[in-house]
Design a protein around this motif. Structure first.
Motif, PDB file in Angstrom:
ATOM      1  N   SER A  71       0.407  -1.330   0.131  1.00  0.00           N
ATOM      2  CA  SER A  71      -0.278   0.004  -0.372  1.00  0.00           C
ATOM      3  C   SER A  71       1.038   0.903   0.359  1.00  0.00           C
ATOM      4  O   SER A  71      -0.286   2.188  -0.534  1.00  0.00           O
ATOM      5  N   GLY A  72       1.683   0.800   0.575  1.00  0.00           N
ATOM      6  CA  GLY A  72       3.065   2.580   0.544  1.00  0.00           C
ATOM      7  C   GLY A  72       3.814   2.881   0.176  1.00  0.00           C
ATOM      8  O   GLY A  72       4.704   2.532  -1.097  1.00  0.00           O
ATOM      9  N   ARG A  73       4.968   2.893   1.595  1.00  0.00           N
ATOM     10  CA  ARG A  73       6.747   3.556   0.456  1.00  0.00           C
ATOM     11  C   ARG A  73       7.363   2.092  -0.286  1.00  0.00           C
ATOM     12  O   ARG A  73       7.924   1.869  -1.213  1.00  0.00           O
ATOM     13  N   GLY A  74       7.068   1.083   0.132  1.00  0.00           N
ATOM     14  CA  GLY A  74       7.430  -0.489  -0.552  1.00  0.00           C
ATOM     15  C   GLY A  74       8.703  -0.736  -0.296  1.00  0.00           C
ATOM     16  O   GLY A  74       9.722  -1.476  -0.856  1.00  0.00           O
ATOM     17  N   SER A  75       9.839  -0.361   1.180  1.00  0.00           N
ATOM     18  CA  SER A  75      11.137  -1.080   1.439  1.00  0.00           C
ATOM     19  C   SER A  75      11.124  -2.272   1.525  1.00  0.00           C
ATOM     20  O   SER A  75      12.384  -2.795   1.134  1.00  0.00           O
ATOM     21  N   ASN A  76       9.868  -2.943   2.022  1.00  0.00           N
ATOM     22  CA  ASN A  76      10.116  -4.516   2.569  1.00  0.00           C
ATOM     23  C   ASN A  76      10.000  -5.402   0.873  1.00  0.00           C
ATOM     24  O   ASN A  76      10.741  -6.243   0.725  1.00  0.00           O
ATOM     25  N   PHE A  77       8.796  -4.352  -0.132  1.00  0.00           N
ATOM     26  CA  PHE A  77       8.903  -5.113  -1.146  1.00  0.00           C
ATOM     27  C   PHE A  77      10.213  -5.149  -2.449  1.00  0.00           C
ATOM     28  O   PHE A  77      11.017  -6.224  -3.481  1.00  0.00           O
TER      29      PHE A  77
ATOM     30  N   GLY B 206       2.638  -1.320  15.243  1.00  0.00           N
ATOM     31  CA  GLY B 206       2.698  -2.508  16.035  1.00  0.00           C
ATOM     32  C   GLY B 206       3.906  -1.909  17.241  1.00  0.00           C
ATOM     33  O   GLY B 206       4.204  -2.364  18.265  1.00  0.00           O
ATOM     34  N   GLN B 207       5.010  -1.167  16.730  1.00  0.00           N
ATOM     35  CA  GLN B 207       5.999  -0.352  16.768  1.00  0.00           C
ATOM     36  C   GLN B 207       5.458   0.565  17.732  1.00  0.00           C
ATOM     37  O   GLN B 207       5.978   0.978  18.969  1.00  0.00           O
ATOM     38  N   ARG B 208       4.426   0.926  17.639  1.00  0.00           N
ATOM     39  CA  ARG B 208       3.644   2.116  19.449  1.00  0.00           C
ATOM     40  C   ARG B 208       3.152   1.379  19.843  1.00  0.00           C
ATOM     41  O   ARG B 208       3.650   1.810  21.237  1.00  0.00           O
TER      42      ARG B 208
ATOM     43  N   ILE C 204      13.570  -1.793  13.328  1.00  0.00           N
ATOM     44  CA  ILE C 204      13.062  -2.632  13.207  1.00  0.00           C
ATOM     45  C   ILE C 204      13.333  -3.342  12.110  1.00  0.00           C
ATOM     46  O   ILE C 204      12.710  -4.370  11.368  1.00  0.00           O
ATOM     47  N   LEU C 205      12.528  -2.822  11.694  1.00  0.00           N
ATOM     48  CA  LEU C 205      12.628  -1.861   9.595  1.00  0.00           C
ATOM     49  C   LEU C 205      14.110  -2.936   9.431  1.00  0.00           C
ATOM     50  O   LEU C 205      13.730  -4.062   8.037  1.00  0.00           O
ATOM     51  N   GLU C 206      14.780  -2.385   9.686  1.00  0.00           N
ATOM     52  CA  GLU C 206      16.003  -3.085   9.225  1.00  0.00           C
ATOM     53  C   GLU C 206      15.804  -4.687   9.651  1.00  0.00           C
ATOM     54  O   GLU C 206      17.126  -5.339   8.262  1.00  0.00           O
ATOM     55  N   GLN C 207      15.612  -5.234  10.102  1.00  0.00           N
ATOM     56  CA  GLN C 207      15.177  -7.022  10.354  1.00  0.00           C
ATOM     57  C   GLN C 207      14.466  -7.284   9.682  1.00  0.00           C
ATOM     58  O   GLN C 207      14.459  -8.609   9.228  1.00  0.00           O
ATOM     59  N   GLU C 208      12.964  -6.247   9.447  1.00  0.00           N
ATOM     60  CA  GLU C 208      11.625  -6.452   7.777  1.00  0.00           C
ATOM     61  C   GLU C 208      11.983  -7.303   6.770  1.00  0.00           C
ATOM     62  O   GLU C 208      12.245  -8.429   6.280  1.00  0.00           O
ATOM     63  N   HIS C 209      13.817  -5.995   6.700  1.00  0.00           N
ATOM     64  CA  HIS C 209      14.458  -6.795   5.155  1.00  0.00           C
ATOM     65  C   HIS C 209      15.222  -7.475   4.970  1.00  0.00           C
ATOM     66  O   HIS C 209      15.573  -7.955   4.116  1.00  0.00           O
TER      67      HIS C 209
ATOM     68  N   ASN D 193       2.928 -12.457   4.992  1.00  0.00           N
ATOM     69  CA  ASN D 193       2.655 -11.095   5.981  1.00  0.00           C
ATOM     70  C   ASN D 193       4.067 -10.788   6.884  1.00  0.00           C
ATOM     71  O   ASN D 193       4.087 -11.705   7.385  1.00  0.00           O
ATOM     72  N   ILE D 194       4.013  -9.208   7.047  1.00  0.00           N
ATOM     73  CA  ILE D 194       5.653  -9.032   7.051  1.00  0.00           C
ATOM     74  C   ILE D 194       4.773  -7.699   8.371  1.00  0.00           C
ATOM     75  O   ILE D 194       3.593  -7.181   8.537  1.00  0.00           O
ATOM     76  N   HIS D 195       4.747  -8.604   9.700  1.00  0.00           N
ATOM     77  CA  HIS D 195       4.167  -7.326  10.326  1.00  0.00           C
ATOM     78  C   HIS D 195       4.775  -6.866  11.767  1.00  0.00           C
ATOM     79  O   HIS D 195       6.206  -7.956  11.928  1.00  0.00           O
ATOM     80  N   PRO D 196       5.511  -5.671  11.938  1.00  0.00           N
ATOM     81  CA  PRO D 196       6.468  -5.218  13.044  1.00  0.00           C
ATOM     82  C   PRO D 196       6.075  -5.363  14.189  1.00  0.00           C
ATOM     83  O   PRO D 196       6.358  -3.935  15.003  1.00  0.00           O
ATOM     84  N   ALA D 197       5.560  -6.524  14.597  1.00  0.00           N
ATOM     85  CA  ALA D 197       6.435  -6.745  16.257  1.00  0.00           C
ATOM     86  C   ALA D 197       6.556  -8.254  15.821  1.00  0.00           C
ATOM     87  O   ALA D 197       6.249  -8.646  15.327  1.00  0.00           O
TER      88      ALA D 197
ATOM     89  N   LEU E 257       2.115 -10.004   1.234  1.00  0.00           N
ATOM     90  CA  LEU E 257       1.953  -8.800   1.654  1.00  0.00           C
ATOM     91  C   LEU E 257       2.808  -8.035   2.681  1.00  0.00           C
ATOM     92  O   LEU E 257       3.471  -8.663   3.116  1.00  0.00           O
ATOM     93  N   ALA E 258       3.266  -7.165   1.784  1.00  0.00           N
ATOM     94  CA  ALA E 258       4.767  -5.899   2.147  1.00  0.00           C
ATOM     95  C   ALA E 258       3.932  -4.519   2.598  1.00  0.00           C
ATOM     96  O   ALA E 258       3.887  -4.087   1.711  1.00  0.00           O
ATOM     97  N   GLY E 259       3.192  -4.522   3.837  1.00  0.00           N
ATOM     98  CA  GLY E 259       2.949  -3.166   4.091  1.00  0.00           C
ATOM     99  C   GLY E 259       2.201  -2.815   3.358  1.00  0.00           C
ATOM    100  O   GLY E 259       1.421  -2.257   2.766  1.00  0.00           O
ATOM    101  N   TYR E 260       0.499  -4.090   3.503  1.00  0.00           N
ATOM    102  CA  TYR E 260      -0.897  -3.856   2.474  1.00  0.00           C
ATOM    103  C   TYR E 260      -1.689  -3.369   4.045  1.00  0.00           C
ATOM    104  O   TYR E 260      -1.381  -4.108   5.135  1.00  0.00           O
ATOM    105  N   MET E 261      -2.111  -2.265   4.051  1.00  0.00           N
ATOM    106  CA  MET E 261      -2.385  -2.089   5.362  1.00  0.00           C
ATOM    107  C   MET E 261      -4.118  -1.999   5.309  1.00  0.00           C
ATOM    108  O   MET E 261      -5.237  -1.520   5.686  1.00  0.00           O
ATOM    109  N   ARG E 262      -4.839  -2.938   4.496  1.00  0.00           N
ATOM    110  CA  ARG E 262      -6.176  -3.099   5.003  1.00  0.00           C
ATOM    111  C   ARG E 262      -6.422  -5.021   4.985  1.00  0.00           C
ATOM    112  O   ARG E 262      -5.420  -5.574   4.949  1.00  0.00           O
TER     113      ARG E 262
HETATM  114  C1  GRF Z   1       6.344  -2.830   7.907  1.00  0.00           C
HETATM  115  O1  GRF Z   1       6.037  -1.671   8.803  1.00  0.00           O
HETATM  116  C2  GRF Z   1       5.741  -3.233   7.511  1.00  0.00           C
HETATM  117  O2  GRF Z   1       5.663  -4.098   9.066  1.00  0.00           O
HETATM  118  C3  GRF Z   1       4.107  -2.942   8.202  1.00  0.00           C
HETATM  119  O3  GRF Z   1       3.968  -2.157   7.375  1.00  0.00           O
HETATM  120  C4  GRF Z   1       4.905  -1.165   7.134  1.00  0.00           C
HETATM  121  C5  GRF Z   1       5.477  -1.636   5.284  1.00  0.00           C
HETATM  122  O4  GRF Z   1       6.908  -0.399   5.018  1.00  0.00           O
HETATM  123  N1  GRF Z   1       2.965  -4.246   7.697  1.00  0.00           N
HETATM  124  P1  GRF Z   1       7.312  -0.308   3.719  1.00  0.00           P
HETATM  125  O5  GRF Z   1       6.104   0.100   2.608  1.00  0.00           O
HETATM  126  O6  GRF Z   1       7.901  -2.084   3.323  1.00  0.00           O
HETATM  127  O7  GRF Z   1       8.473   0.474   3.822  1.00  0.00           O
END
Ligand code: GRF
Length: 203
Positions: A12-18, A124-126, A173-178, A110-114, A89-94
Motif C-alpha cells: 500500500s505504501g513506501r515499499g521498502s520491504n518489497f 505495532g511499534q507504538r 525493526i525495519l532493518e530486521q524486516e528487510h 505477511n510481514i508485521h512489525p512486532a 503482503l508487504a505493507g498492505y494496510m488493509r
Molecule cells: C512495515 O513496517 C511492515 O511491517 C508493515 O508496514 C510497514 C511497511 O513498510 N506491515 P514498507 O512499505 O515495506 O516500507
C-alpha cells in the motif's frame, strides 16, 4: 524459468520491504520471480519501485469501489489471473477479506512489525513502546482469517533502548524486516515449510 516460483506482492505504501525482496531475487538469494505488484493505493511508492524493476503494476484503487466486497472481488480476480505460487503482503494496510484468504490459504504471507502474538493490528511499534517491552521485533507469518494471527514462519528481535521514540524503534525493526521477509520467502520457495496445526515446521 524452470524451478523458479512466481511471486505476487501486495503493498500500500513506501515499499521498502518489497524492495528488499526484489534485491534478494536479483542477487539470487530467492529462487523466484516477481510476476506483479498489486496495490490499493494509486500513490504507493511501491509501484514506482516495481516500474523501475520492469515489474507489472496493477492498481485496484480502493476509493473507486462502492463497497469493500466489490473491491475484494476485483482484487481477487486480478490476483488469481496472475497465478502466483506465493502472495506476499508487504505493507498492505488493509485487512484481507475472507475470499482472498480462502483462495490463498497456505500460500499467502505477511510481514508485521512486532513479535506476534503481541501487538497485532496497526502501529505495532507504538504499541510495543507504550507497553514498555524491552525486546521488540518483527514477524513473518502465514495469513489466515485472524488478524495477524496465522502460523509464524520467521521472527527477529531488536532491543528497545532507553530514549527510543516510535521512529527510532520502527527504524531498528525495519532493518530486521528487510532480512526477515526475504528469508521467509526463500524458505517457502525452496519448499521447506510445512504447516502443522499452529506451527510452521522448517526442514
Ligand atoms: C512495515 O513496517 C511492515 O511491517 C508493515 O508496514 C510497514 C511497511 O513498510 N506491515 P514498507 O512499505 O515495506 O516500507
Amino acid at each position: 524459468m524452470a524451478g523458479k516460483k512466481r511471486i505476487a506482492v501486495l503493498a500500500s505504501g513506501r515499499g521498502s520491504n518489497f524492495q528488499a525482496v526484489l534485491d534478494a531475487m536479483r542477487d539470487g538469494r530467492i529462487p523466484a520471480t516477481c510476476v506483479g505488484l498489486y496495490t490499493d493505493n494509486p500513490k504507493a511508492y511501491a509501484a514506482d519501485r516495481a516500474r523501475a524493476a520492469d515489474i507489472p503494476v496493477t492498481t485496484v484503487d480502493y476509493s473507486r469501489f462502492a463497497s469493500r466486497e466489490e473491491y475484494e472481488k476485483a482484487l481477487l480476480r486480478e490476483l488469481v489471473s496472475c497465478n502466483p505460487d506465493l502472495l506476499v503482503l508487504a505493507g498492505y494496510m488493509r485487512i484481507v477479506g475472507s475470499e482472498i484468504v480462502k483462495e490463498f490459504t497456505g500460500r499467502m504471507i505477511n510481514i508485521h512489525p512486532a513479535l506476534l502474538p503481541s501487538f497485532p493490528g496497526l502501529h505495532g511499534q507504538r504499541q510495543a513502546l507504550e507497553h514498555g517491552v524491552k525486546v521488540a521485533g518483527c514477524t513473518v507469518h502465514f495469513v489466515d482469517e485472524n488478524l495477524d494471527g496465522g502460523p509464524i514462519i520467521v521472527q527477529k528481535c531488536v532491543p528497545v533502548l532507553e530514549g527510543d521514540d516510535e521512529e527510532a524503534l520502527a527504524a531498528r525493526i525495519l532493518e530486521q524486516e528487510h532480512r526477515c521477509l526475504p528469508e521467509a520467502i526463500r524458505l517457502f520457495c525452496e519448499g521447506r515449510l510445512s504447516i502443522v496445526g499452529r506451527r510452521v515446521i522448517i526442514r
